[in-house]
Design a protein around this motif. Structure first.
Motif, PDB file in Angstrom:
ATOM      1  N   THR A   2      15.903   8.865 -34.310  1.00  0.00           N
ATOM      2  CA  THR A   2      16.870   8.790 -34.612  1.00  0.00           C
ATOM      3  C   THR A   2      16.917   7.838 -35.443  1.00  0.00           C
ATOM      4  OG1 THR A   2      17.571   7.735 -32.950  1.00  0.00           O
ATOM      5  CG2 THR A   2      18.195   9.577 -32.263  1.00  0.00           C
ATOM      6  N   ARG A   3      17.857   8.459 -36.637  1.00  0.00           N
ATOM      7  CA  ARG A   3      18.791   7.546 -37.537  1.00  0.00           C
ATOM      8  C   ARG A   3      18.861   6.399 -36.882  1.00  0.00           C
ATOM      9  NH1 ARG A   3      23.195   8.759 -42.087  1.00  0.00           N
ATOM     10  NH2 ARG A   3      23.756   9.292 -40.989  1.00  0.00           N
ATOM     11  N   GLU A   4      18.382   5.418 -37.560  1.00  0.00           N
ATOM     12  CA  GLU A   4      18.664   3.838 -37.188  1.00  0.00           C
ATOM     13  C   GLU A   4      19.138   2.713 -38.260  1.00  0.00           C
ATOM     14  OE1 GLU A   4      15.592   1.596 -36.224  1.00  0.00           O
ATOM     15  OE2 GLU A   4      14.646   3.030 -34.482  1.00  0.00           O
ATOM     16  N   ARG A   5      20.658   2.315 -38.137  1.00  0.00           N
ATOM     17  CA  ARG A   5      21.448   1.272 -38.706  1.00  0.00           C
ATOM     18  C   ARG A   5      21.602   0.197 -38.670  1.00  0.00           C
ATOM     19  NH1 ARG A   5      26.777   3.278 -41.656  1.00  0.00           N
ATOM     20  NH2 ARG A   5      25.815   4.508 -42.391  1.00  0.00           N
ATOM     21  N   LEU A   6      21.546  -0.989 -39.409  1.00  0.00           N
ATOM     22  CA  LEU A   6      21.181  -2.575 -39.119  1.00  0.00           C
ATOM     23  C   LEU A   6      21.983  -2.739 -40.436  1.00  0.00           C
ATOM     24  CD1 LEU A   6      20.152  -5.330 -38.396  1.00  0.00           C
ATOM     25  CD2 LEU A   6      18.421  -5.357 -39.758  1.00  0.00           C
ATOM     26  N   SER A  85      10.726   0.373 -37.688  1.00  0.00           N
ATOM     27  CA  SER A  85      10.315   1.277 -37.733  1.00  0.00           C
ATOM     28  C   SER A  85      10.128   1.905 -38.966  1.00  0.00           C
ATOM     29  CB  SER A  85      12.056   2.147 -37.953  1.00  0.00           C
ATOM     30  OG  SER A  85      13.500   0.782 -39.025  1.00  0.00           O
ATOM     31  N   LYS A  89       9.468   5.647 -39.812  1.00  0.00           N
ATOM     32  CA  LYS A  89      10.209   6.523 -40.673  1.00  0.00           C
ATOM     33  C   LYS A  89       9.347   6.489 -42.211  1.00  0.00           C
ATOM     34  CE  LYS A  89      12.740   6.271 -36.845  1.00  0.00           C
ATOM     35  NZ  LYS A  89      14.250   5.870 -36.556  1.00  0.00           N
ATOM     36  N   GLU A 199      18.882   1.685 -43.857  1.00  0.00           N
ATOM     37  CA  GLU A 199      19.064   2.616 -42.460  1.00  0.00           C
ATOM     38  C   GLU A 199      17.221   3.357 -42.810  1.00  0.00           C
ATOM     39  OE1 GLU A 199      23.428   4.489 -42.960  1.00  0.00           O
ATOM     40  OE2 GLU A 199      21.771   5.944 -43.946  1.00  0.00           O
ATOM     41  N   SER A 200      16.645   3.587 -41.073  1.00  0.00           N
ATOM     42  CA  SER A 200      15.851   4.225 -41.907  1.00  0.00           C
ATOM     43  C   SER A 200      15.650   5.176 -40.550  1.00  0.00           C
ATOM     44  CB  SER A 200      14.847   2.918 -40.215  1.00  0.00           C
ATOM     45  OG  SER A 200      14.351   1.640 -40.553  1.00  0.00           O
ATOM     46  N   TYR A 201      15.235   6.309 -41.133  1.00  0.00           N
ATOM     47  CA  TYR A 201      15.011   8.407 -41.367  1.00  0.00           C
ATOM     48  C   TYR A 201      14.213   8.843 -41.341  1.00  0.00           C
ATOM     49  CZ  TYR A 201      17.096   9.279 -45.342  1.00  0.00           C
ATOM     50  OH  TYR A 201      17.271   9.458 -46.856  1.00  0.00           O
ATOM     51  N   ARG A 204      18.740  13.087 -41.768  1.00  0.00           N
ATOM     52  CA  ARG A 204      19.613  13.047 -41.904  1.00  0.00           C
ATOM     53  C   ARG A 204      20.479  13.518 -41.587  1.00  0.00           C
ATOM     54  NH1 ARG A 204      22.669  10.952 -45.636  1.00  0.00           N
ATOM     55  NH2 ARG A 204      21.293  10.366 -47.553  1.00  0.00           N
ATOM     56  N   ASP A 301      19.521  12.633 -35.419  1.00  0.00           N
ATOM     57  CA  ASP A 301      21.178  12.250 -36.067  1.00  0.00           C
ATOM     58  C   ASP A 301      22.038  12.783 -35.748  1.00  0.00           C
ATOM     59  OD1 ASP A 301      22.488  10.618 -37.920  1.00  0.00           O
ATOM     60  OD2 ASP A 301      21.822  11.880 -39.685  1.00  0.00           O
TER      61      ASP A 301
END
Length: 879
Positions: A2-6, A85, A89, A199-201, A204, A301
């Protein structure tokens, strides 16, 4: 997968990058080393304040000593580890929600972004620039001075016409109020003012657009869902859409196939639960959950979108007996009178506006019975927190796009920049249930017509909306009549676009068509506010009267006791309107006697003046909303609801969310049931054109019912002759009445007693009372101007405070009784010196009251904390 957000909230630092060209270079503090940032998001003035390298611009004349900050360049930096990731990704992106304004971003020494628009969110793919796993990456963001860049743009493209403050601002896509306005200081900020994410994906969801159509009888609704995705991977992707009701229960679920990155569905809602503006019904919100899956059914996502089932339209139809057309908002098939406030950014330093503050502001708007806020075009595109607050509280939003009082360029580079900005922001806000109208800008047509900043008025055909416009005296029409409507019609066709405010008809301020800005009071001719009845238009989107904030706020910006008089430099520094000090004095001297030696007395009289002006305008304009074919005025939006710093202005709530006395006058005029009195002749002003001292007045009564049902009650009149200090019996002092729903009802002329003479000074009270004896609305009408009135020396107000019953809405009850008619009674706590800076003011059930002799009026209060109460009224300093 899944898309990851930091989100990069921590680890930021800042420093001075370059002071070349600064006019105050010799006085700039030494800031060569990196200094840890106090918070993220940030602007540089906040960091300097936190480091005690800058005086507070909210205090005294400090604004004048901080201008060097905007003339130099600054840098921010942050380190972060390469995310794990990165090896899994396809995309690793930096997402900048908002960078203010001229920026160069370097990652590990390589330039990855150069930007020049604080309203454009930027995405940058950084996967190829990352360090190996287990090591850190360094972001450095250079913010170049907008003042210096403005000079470069002036040199390249020419100087713009100076319409309001620094003409360089019109070359720059930055909040225009940063350059100062007639209610705010010059604070040219820079910095990462909105969050920054990594963001890593692999794939999305890019955008989700939800619109709805209601059947005419609102028994059914059609919901249209459009999903755009970024799906570079091969194979058939699918989207699962799930609609949840307000309780989280599933209403609809459906699988959609993604083709060419898009998916769409139309669904039917039987018996829809509707979203209504405040005062018209509930604010029912649905939630759409959109989930993206790969061809292998792997979750990629998710996105959550709140939406509502409602229709909002702008109705422009002919009137029965007047020229032109209505300018009226219809929600879910119901025509409503707009009760609004104009909104400016709530702070000069934007990161200080927290979600809690946004909700507090909007809840105050709701308490004053507003149903719309107009977001003014010289500020920002408002935040998710602002829109959440409006969605949940039922406040319609008229949102200007970011143009105000401008002579904007139309060269290709500028228009390309604007296009990216408007596309991004319209997509961001278009799903909002509260969004009622998108407007091209503020006063751009009107000021061109007036010739402000020019040697003459600009001549153009106001009816020409097709162009071409490039080679005319008013080429900016290309922006408002071509570029912006093309973008909005493509991206959000369900939201009405309006080219400017004001706009419509044979001129921008045509009172028979479109909206108007009514500045014949205060600006322009500076007419008496008692004349507001004759100054309406089909929809008044701006009008206002100055008033000081309460003394607790004045004490902040005038800390030195020697400056606490009405004409001091510190007072003038916190009133940004050119000539405002003269206009306040003029309107005061025209209406009241006041003590110019006391700042507190002077401020109180300005507050009473503002309260009176808003009361006149709102009562008289609501009176013109009389049912189908007779809606000659369908809305009034007060300039302004709020402030961006402590200041004397047109606002009715100050920077610290402390309501001014006019808040209560507005609340009464905008209440679900309100009542008004028109006195003829309007005043007893004596000059060469009005040789008679007075004549016997006539009174007509009217009432407005904003609810959806008829209201039956009694009209009760009480009269007092101020010249004799005696009660006057009128022939008919009580009668049964019925108020029609959603409009004004004329209640007829008052029959005068035969005892009235030219010397009578009648103070007339009108109340609407239900069968249970509850007062639904009340007004007291006075012989004006107040400067002619002489209160008896024994005038007094008795005040009793008692604890409210357990479980009551209020903590304390204050009972008031006067022996003479009292004008403008304002209650405030007696400060004990122990108040903390952020401690809220007490909340009053009502305030800024008029009293009649012998009547007992009870007012609830919260937050007194055992303190005593100070009661001030118009005549107290002369008794």
């Amino acid at each position: 997968m899944t898309r990851e957000r930091l989100t990069l909230f921590a680890g930021w630092q800042w420093r001075l990058a370059n002071s070349n060209g600064c006019s105050k270079a010799d006085s700039i503090p030494e800031i060569k080393e990196w200094i840890p940032a106090s918070a993220s998001p940030s602007v540089i003035q906040l960091e300097l304040l936190h480091a005690k390298l800058l005086p507070d611009p909210n205090v005294g004349e400090n604004e004048r000593f901080i201008q060097w900050v905007g003339e130099v360049d600054w840098e921010y930096s942050c380190s972060f580890p390469t995310p794990e990731s990165a090896t899994l990704k396809d995309k690793i992106e930096l997402l900048f929600e908002g960078l203010d304004t001229f920026v160069t971003v370097r990652l590990n020494g390589k330039q990855v972004l150069k930007g020049d628009n604080m309203f454009i969110p930027y995405r940058v793919n950084i996967k190829d620039h990352l360090q190996p796993l287990g090591t850190n990456n360094e972001i450095i963001i250079l913010f170049e001075s907008a003042i210096k860049k403005g000079k470069e743009l002036e040199k390249a493209y020419g100087q713009r016409i100076s319409i309001m403050r620094d003409p360089k601002r019109m070359h720059i896509r930055k909040a225009q109020y940063h350059w100062g306005w007639d209610w705010g200081p010059i604070i040219v900020t820079c910095g990462p003012y909105l969050p920054i994410h990594i963001e890593s994906y692999n794939s999305r969801i890019d955008t989700v657009h939800v619109t709805s159509d209601l059947f005419p009888d609102v028994s059914w609704a059609m919901v249209h869902i459009d999903v755009n995705t970024i799906t570079p991977q091969k194979g058939v992707h699918t989207v699962l859409i799930t609609v949840l009701d307000a309780d989280g229960e599933e209403v609809i679920q459906s699988d959609l196939e993604v083709k060419d990155g898009k998916a769409a569905a139309t669904k039917v809602f039987p018996s829809p639960k509707l979203w209504w503006p405040h005062g018209e019904g509930d604010q029912y919100l649905y939630t759409l959950k959109t989930t993206l899956f790969s061809a292998e059914k792997i979750l990629l996502d998710e996105m959550t979108t709140r939406f509502a089932l409602r229709s909002i339209s702008l109705v422009q139809r002919p009137l029965d007996d007047e020229p032109g057309t209505t300018f009226m908002f219809n929600v879910n098939g119901r025509d409503i009178f707009i009760q609004g406030g104009n909104w400016i950014p709530a702070d000069n330093l934007l990161p200080r506006i927290t979600r809690e503050k946004y909700f507090a502001w909007i809840e105050l708007a709701k308490k004053s019975h507003l149903n719309m806020i107009r977001v003014w075009g010289g500020g920002i595109y408002e935040t998710e927190d602002f829109f959440d607050a409006c969605d949940e509280n039922g406040i319609l939003v008229w949102h200007d796009l970011a143009f105000a009082c401008g002579d904007y360029p139309i060269h290709e580079t500028f228009l390309e920049n604007v296009t990216k900005e408007v596309e991004a922001q319209v997509i961001r806000i278009r799903n909002r249930p509260c969004l009622a109208l998108l407007c091209g800008g503020n006063e751009d047509f009107m000021l061109a017509e007036m010739g402000v900043g020019r040697s003459a008025r600009v001549e153009f055909d106001a009816r020409d909306v097709a162009g071409p416009f490039e080679d005319t005296d008013f080429p900016q029409r290309k922006i408002y009549l071509q570029l912006l409507p093309d973008i909005t019609s493509d991206l959000c066709p369900k939201v009405k676009y309006w080219p400017n405010s004001p706009w419509g008809g044979d001129s921008a301020n045509d009172p028979t068509t479109g909206d108007i800005h009514q500045w014949s009071v205060w600006h322009q001719e500076q007419l008496s506010y008692q004349q507001y009845k004759n100054l309406s238009g089909r929809f008044v989107s701006e009008f206002g009267m100055h008033g000081f904030p309460i003394m607790r706020t004045i004490d902040v910006f005038v800390p030195n006791p020697r400056d606490r008089y009405p004409q001091s430099k510190a007072i003038d520094c916190h009133n940004k309107g050119h000539g405002a000090e003269t206009r306040i004095a003029r309107y005061l001297v025209e209406n009241f006697r006041y003590n110019n030696q006391s700042l507190e007395d002077f401020a109180y009289c300005s507050q009473l003046m503002q309260s009176e002006a808003y009361g006149y305008a709102l009562r008289d304009w609501k009176r013109k909303f009389n049912g189908k074919g007779k809606e000659s005025c369908a809305g009034a939006i007060i300039w302004q609801l709020n402030d961006c710093y402590p200041v004397t202005s047109w606002s009715f709530v100050d920077y610290y969310l402390r309501v001014k006395p006019s808040f209560y006058s507005i609340r009464r005029a905008f209440a679900p049931i309100s009542v008004g009195i028109e006195r003829t002749p309007l005043s007893r002003w004596v000059d060469e054109d009005h040789p008679r001292k007075t004549e016997v007045p006539q009174f007509s009564i009217f009432a407005h019912n904003t609810t959806t049902v008829e209201v039956s009650c009694s009209l009760v009149l009480v009269a007092y002759d101020f010249s004799t200090s005696e009660r006057v019996e009128f022939p008919s002092e009580k009668k049964a009445i019925t108020l029609l729903p959603g409009q004004n009802t004329e209640l007829g002329e008052v029959e005068n007693p035969t005892t009235l003479t030219d010397d009578s000074l009648i103070v007339l009270s009108a109340s609407l009372v239900d069968d249970a004896g509850t007062t639904l609305a009340r007004i007291v009408n006075w012989p004006e101007p107040f400067r002619y009135l002489h209160w008896p020396k024994d005038t007094r107000v008795d005040l009793e405070t008692s604890k409210a019953d357990e479980g009551a809405a209020w903590e304390d009850m204050i009972t008031l009784e006067a022996n003479q008619p009292i004008k403008g009674l304002f209650l405030s706590p007696k400060y004990d010196g122990n108040e903390e800076e952020g401690e809220p003011e007490p909340v009053w059930e009502d305030n800024m009251l008029d009293l009649m002799p012998g009547e007992r009026v009870s007012v609830g209060a919260k937050g007194l904390r055992g303190r005593g109460i100070k009661a001030r009224f118009l005549a107290d300093w002369e008794l």
